[in-house]
Design a protein around this motif. Structure first.
Motif, short mmCIF file in Angstrom:
data_model
loop_
_atom_site.label_atom_id
_atom_site.label_comp_id
_atom_site.label_asym_id
_atom_site.label_seq_id
_atom_site.Cartn_x
_atom_site.Cartn_y
_atom_site.Cartn_z
N LYS A 1 1.35 -1.09 0.05
CA LYS A 1 0.13 -0.17 -0.20
C LYS A 1 0.95 1.00 -0.05
CE LYS A 1 -3.88 -1.77 2.62
NZ LYS A 1 -4.69 -1.39 3.92
N ASN A 2 2.02 0.95 0.97
CA ASN A 2 2.53 1.96 0.31
C ASN A 2 3.25 2.25 -0.48
OD1 ASN A 2 2.14 1.94 3.80
ND2 ASN A 2 3.59 3.70 4.31
N ILE A 3 4.17 1.35 -0.93
CA ILE A 3 4.62 1.57 -1.84
C ILE A 3 3.46 2.17 -3.53
CG2 ILE A 3 5.22 0.07 -3.96
CD1 ILE A 3 6.78 -1.88 -2.04
N VAL B 1 10.90 6.28 10.34
CA VAL B 1 10.55 4.79 9.49
C VAL B 1 9.13 5.54 8.53
CG1 VAL B 1 8.31 4.57 11.23
CG2 VAL B 1 10.06 2.63 11.25
N CYS B 2 9.21 6.34 9.03
CA CYS B 2 7.43 6.24 7.93
C CYS B 2 7.62 6.23 6.05
CB CYS B 2 6.34 7.48 7.92
SG CYS B 2 5.43 7.77 7.12
N SER B 3 7.71 5.62 5.30
CA SER B 3 7.96 6.14 3.78
C SER B 3 7.36 6.81 3.15
CB SER B 3 7.61 4.89 2.82
OG SER B 3 6.25 3.97 3.67
N THR C 1 1.34 17.69 13.04
CA THR C 1 1.88 18.56 11.89
C THR C 1 1.95 17.18 11.37
OG1 THR C 1 2.74 20.41 12.90
CG2 THR C 1 3.73 19.29 11.04
N ARG C 2 2.36 16.25 12.33
CA ARG C 2 3.31 15.01 11.28
C ARG C 2 1.39 13.95 10.92
NH1 ARG C 2 2.72 9.39 12.13
NH2 ARG C 2 0.76 10.00 13.93
N ALA C 3 0.40 14.18 12.39
CA ALA C 3 -0.95 13.78 11.52
C ALA C 3 -1.54 14.79 10.34
CB ALA C 3 -1.32 14.09 12.59
N HIS D 1 0.01 15.78 8.31
CA HIS D 1 1.16 15.86 6.60
C HIS D 1 0.64 14.85 6.02
CE1 HIS D 1 3.83 18.99 7.25
NE2 HIS D 1 2.78 19.80 7.41
N LEU D 2 -0.38 13.33 6.88
CA LEU D 2 -0.55 12.60 6.34
C LEU D 2 -1.72 12.02 6.30
CD1 LEU D 2 2.19 11.03 8.78
CD2 LEU D 2 2.49 10.00 5.90
N VAL D 3 -2.93 12.90 6.09
CA VAL D 3 -4.00 13.55 5.61
C VAL D 3 -4.28 12.40 3.77
CG1 VAL D 3 -6.32 13.95 5.67
CG2 VAL D 3 -4.36 14.59 7.77
N ARG E 1 -2.53 10.36 3.12
CA ARG E 1 -1.50 9.29 2.64
C ARG E 1 -1.82 8.17 3.28
NH1 ARG E 1 2.80 12.47 3.30
NH2 ARG E 1 3.76 11.69 1.51
N CYS E 2 -1.94 8.24 4.77
CA CYS E 2 -0.81 6.72 5.95
C CYS E 2 -2.47 6.28 5.51
CB CYS E 2 -1.61 7.97 6.64
SG CYS E 2 -1.28 6.30 8.51
N THR E 3 -1.52 4.99 5.45
CA THR E 3 -1.86 3.10 5.27
C THR E 3 -2.20 2.42 6.12
OG1 THR E 3 -0.15 2.50 4.97
CG2 THR E 3 -0.75 3.33 2.44
N PHE E 4 -2.25 3.38 7.34
CA PHE E 4 -2.19 2.49 8.32
C PHE E 4 -1.33 1.09 8.63
CE2 PHE E 4 -5.03 -0.14 11.33
CZ PHE E 4 -5.32 0.51 12.46
N CYS E 5 -0.39 1.57 8.27
CA CYS E 5 0.83 0.37 7.91
C CYS E 5 0.90 -0.54 9.78
CB CYS E 5 2.46 1.09 7.37
SG CYS E 5 3.51 1.64 8.11
N GLY E 6 0.98 0.84 10.46
CA GLY E 6 1.77 1.12 11.66
C GLY E 6 2.82 0.76 12.95
N GLU E 7 3.91 1.61 11.28
CA GLU E 7 5.46 1.35 11.21
C GLU E 7 5.96 2.93 12.58
OE1 GLU E 7 6.61 -0.74 10.79
OE2 GLU E 7 8.12 -0.20 10.21
N CYS E 8 4.96 4.39 12.59
CA CYS E 8 5.18 5.35 12.72
C CYS E 8 4.88 4.95 15.09
CB CYS E 8 4.47 6.29 13.13
SG CYS E 8 3.13 5.97 12.27
N GLU E 9 3.64 3.95 14.78
CA GLU E 9 3.70 3.70 16.49
C GLU E 9 4.16 2.48 16.83
OE1 GLU E 9 -0.86 3.17 18.10
OE2 GLU E 9 -0.38 0.83 18.51
N VAL F 1 -4.56 8.08 15.45
CA VAL F 1 -5.10 8.91 15.15
C VAL F 1 -4.55 8.59 13.54
CG1 VAL F 1 -3.47 11.25 14.46
CG2 VAL F 1 -2.72 10.26 16.66
N ASN F 2 -3.65 8.05 13.23
CA ASN F 2 -3.31 7.95 11.50
C ASN F 2 -4.99 6.83 11.02
OD1 ASN F 2 -1.21 8.54 11.81
ND2 ASN F 2 -0.53 6.20 12.70
N GLN F 3 -5.66 5.86 11.77
CA GLN F 3 -6.75 5.15 11.66
C GLN F 3 -7.96 5.95 11.24
OE1 GLN F 3 -9.26 3.71 9.52
NE2 GLN F 3 -7.63 2.61 10.70
#
Ligand code: SF4
Ligand code: SF4
Ligand code: SF4
Ligand code: SF4
Ligand code: SF4
Lengths: 297, 336
Positions: A84-86, A196-198, A230-232, A234-236, A238-246, A258-260
């Motif tokens: 998904k991130n790719i 860690v976030c692609s 800001t982090r949140a 900037h990912l609206v 776009r974020c795929t909920f891969c969970g890497e940041c957490e 936040v992401n979900q």
């Protein structure tokens, strides 16, 4: 699966089709997996595949890693959720589909954190994303390795993250505010969540722009709040909920909430879910005359 | 030899007395599902089942962020007023022997070419109460850097847990002895049966002398080995922030055009902006060069400049690393 993966990697390297295979290998004690970069077909046997393969390796495809980009065309070992991130990276013109060879792994889930592994993958040590996963059979890949998964995700998403969001949504404004202020107060500004976030691929993050200093670098309540918001933002979309940041956050800030939540907002507003189709642009980077504007009051 | 016993029932008394005296009592507590060093006011908050606290207690001598000066912009120029450090008696209870050894490393740097009173005043009033380890994990490697759960260096008091949950107390320094004397109500005569200490296996393939010798050889500076072993590093600050010996900081001003404060904030050699020049040139352009710096700092610069250790083998950087970059694997490579 591991054998087929290694064979594939070997072929790709031997034929010269790719110059590096980005995958998972063991640490010294063979207790945890860690990213490996295989450039020599003879080393392909270092590749492993198991429920400890938590990292979303797509981060190594980004321009943050100039040395890896300089190695030549990569192949990447990727789970559906990593793909998904790719997909997002492709829609955001970071590279073209043909610039990367995706070795998609069919997947029955991974552990939430490697430390939880006791030799068996039990539902309670899997992250919420796995319990609701609709990409256990990779949706975009050059090759798929593994038996087809027959898992069907529940109709209504379920799991800890969704329960917590529901509980938070039912609380009052002030209550929500104090919940987040308290959570963010632990932030140590290590930026592991960003690194860690692609999808955090900016070469100069807004936190690093200091003329003026938009985001205070101090890990005090004000600085932590502005960084995390800001982090949140900037990912609206776009974020795929891969969970890497957490997973990367050393102080256990529940970033998945936040992401979900953002994902749900985007779904409601634009009927869009990121990471599924490499040909559709995400809503935040396109303009259409019939975009909703009822939020302007 | 134990000098005194600290009964678990007396721990509450000790916490209360230190706090009552205007001091701080720092101990491992459970916070957001992690064991963390924090201020405690009640003995019940203190966790005893843990390997190491997630954070290093360095933040009590070298805070993550602190105001060092205030400024106002006046017609005649800038008025800058330095802050005074208010150091209170601070007790760190439940430090482990490895991290206890880190204080002399911090002191070495903060008194090297300049005496940083923000550090020294706090350290002078810090009492390190170490509790020796009965548990370890696959990241602990104290024995490989010539320390062990039996090491006393850096501890003011060295405690052994007993089978019944009390502590046998050994005073190591004058500061430690004075502390026992000051709070003698909490320390009693007696004895107990100490729990067996854990002894992490020394990593046989690592030879510290060889590591240092190889690093001294400048030919290794541009060795491909750095890229090979550490290109997976994503350049966060996690390892440096949890490390008990990492000490880099940045000075930043916050406020308005007219007034504000000057802060000293933790910084990390792992950040790409750490060495970024105003010209745009970065001498450590790639992440593996930044990682090399962290390793050189610990195993070359420190041993060369100071008598204290650059790395105490606590394993925190290994545990916290999102890509599980294991410093011992690099030590192993440089032992060849
Ligand atoms: S979300 Fe899906 S693809 Fe990703 S690890 Fe979980 S089960 Fe596998
Ligand atoms: S879950 Fe976190 S790491 Fe993953 S895409 Fe979203 S913000 Fe990035
Ligand atoms: S990873 Fe966690 S502690 Fe680090 S900057 Fe992000 S939110 Fe803060
Ligand atoms: S480098 Fe790692 S193991 Fe060594 S003292 Fe720092 S955190 Fe501990
Ligand atoms: S070694 Fe690990 S923790 Fe340290 S900067 Fe690199 S990725 Fe982050």
């Amino acid at each position: 699966m591991e054998e087929i993966l290694r064979k594939k990697a070997k072929e790709l390297l031997e034929s010269g089709e790719v110059k590096v295979v980005i995958g998972y290998g063991w640490n010294r004690q063979r207790t945890k997996t860690t990213p490996v970069f295989i450039t020599d077909a003879a080393d392909a046997d270092r590749l492993v595949w198991n429920p400890l393969c938590v990292n979303n390796l797509s981060v190594y495809l980004t321009r943050k890693f100039k040395d890896i980009q300089a190695m030549g065309k990569p192949a990447i070992v990727a789970k559906g959720c990593d793909i998904k991130n790719i997909v997002v990276l492709i829609t955001e013109a970071q590279f073209k589909r043909e610039d990367v060879c995706i070795i998609g792994m069919t997947c029955e889930g991974v552990v939430y954190r490697q430390e939880l592994w006791k030799g068996e993958l039990k539902p309670e040590i899997m992250p919420t994303k796995c319990h609701n996963c609709d990409v256990r059979n990779p949706h975009l890949a050059d090759f798929v390795v593994g038996e087809k998964s027959s898992f069907t995700p529940p109709e209504t998403p379920a799991g800890m993250v969704f329960d917590k969001i529901k509980a938070l949504d039912s609380r009052g404004q002030a209550d929500k505010w104090s919940f987040w202020i308290n959570e963010f107060s632990r932030c140590i500004k290590c930026y592991a969540c960003r690194q860690v976030c692609s999808l955090c691929y900016c070469e100069r993050c807004i936190t690093e722009k200091n003329m003026p200093q938009w985001i205070e670098t101090s890990a005090h309540p004000r600085g932590n709040l502005s960084w995390n918001l800001t982090r949140a933002m900037h990912l609206v979309g776009r974020c795929t909920f891969c969970g890497e940041c957490e997973r990367a956050c050393p102080v256990n800030i529940p970033l998945n909430l936040v992401n979900q939540k953002m994902i749900q907002v985007v779904k409601d507003a634009f009927d869009f879910r990121s990471g599924y189709d490499e040909k559709t642009h995400p809503p935040m980077i396109v303009f259409s005359p019939d975009d909703k504007d009822d939020f302007i009051k | 030899m134990a000098d005194r016993i600290l009964k678990k029932d007396n721990l509450g008394k000790l916490v209360a007395s230190v706090n009552g005296n205007g001091g701080r009592f720092i101990a491992p507590v459970l916070d957001a599902r992690q064991v963390v060093f924090k201020d405690v006011t009640k003995a019940e908050e203190i966790v005893t089942e843990y390997i190491l606290a997630r954070n290093s207690y360095k933040e009590y001598v070298f805070p993550q962020t602190e105001v060092v000066a205030d400024f106002t912009v006046e017609k005649h120029g800038v008025d800058l007023k330095s802050r005074e450090v208010e150091a209170r008696e601070t007790v760190v209870f439940g430090a482990r022997p490895c991290e206890a050894a880190s204080l002399s490393s911090l002191r070495a740097i903060f008194t090297w070419d300049y005496i940083d009173e923000f550090y020294t005043k706090r350290e002078d009033s810090l009492v390190v109460v170490t509790v020796a380890c009965t548990k370890a994990d696959d990241a602990c490697f104290c024995t490989t850097v010539d320390l062990s759960p039996e090491s006393r260096a850096g501890s003011d008091l060295y405690l052994l847990e007993t089978e019944s949950g009390d502590y046998m107390v050994e005073a190591i320094t004058d500061k430690g002895r004075a502390f026992v004397e000051k709070y003698k109500g909490a320390f009693t005569e007696g004895s107990g049966k100490a729990k067996t200490l854990v002894m992490p296996e020394k990593i046989g393939t690592i030879d510290l002398e060889k590591v240092s010798a190889r690093l001294k050889d400048k030919n290794h500076y541009d060795d491909q080995v750095w890229a090979r072993l550490t290109r997976k590093c994503i350049g966060c600050g996690a390892c440096t922030f949890v490390c008990p010996t990492c000490h880099c900081f940045d000075i930043t001003d916050e406020g308005t055009q007219f007034a504000g404060e000057r802060r000293k904030n933790w910084d990390a050699c792992q950040f790409d902006t750490f060495t970024l020049h105003a010209s745009g040139h970065n001498p450590r352009h790639y992440q593996h060069q930044r990682w090399r710096n962290r390793f050189m700092c610990k195993f070359n610069y420190y041993p060369e400049k100071f008598a204290s250790k650059g790395c105490v083998g606590c394993g925190r950087c290994i545990r916290v690393c999102p890509v599980r970059l294991d410093i011992t694997e690099v030590m192993e490579e440089f032992s060849r």
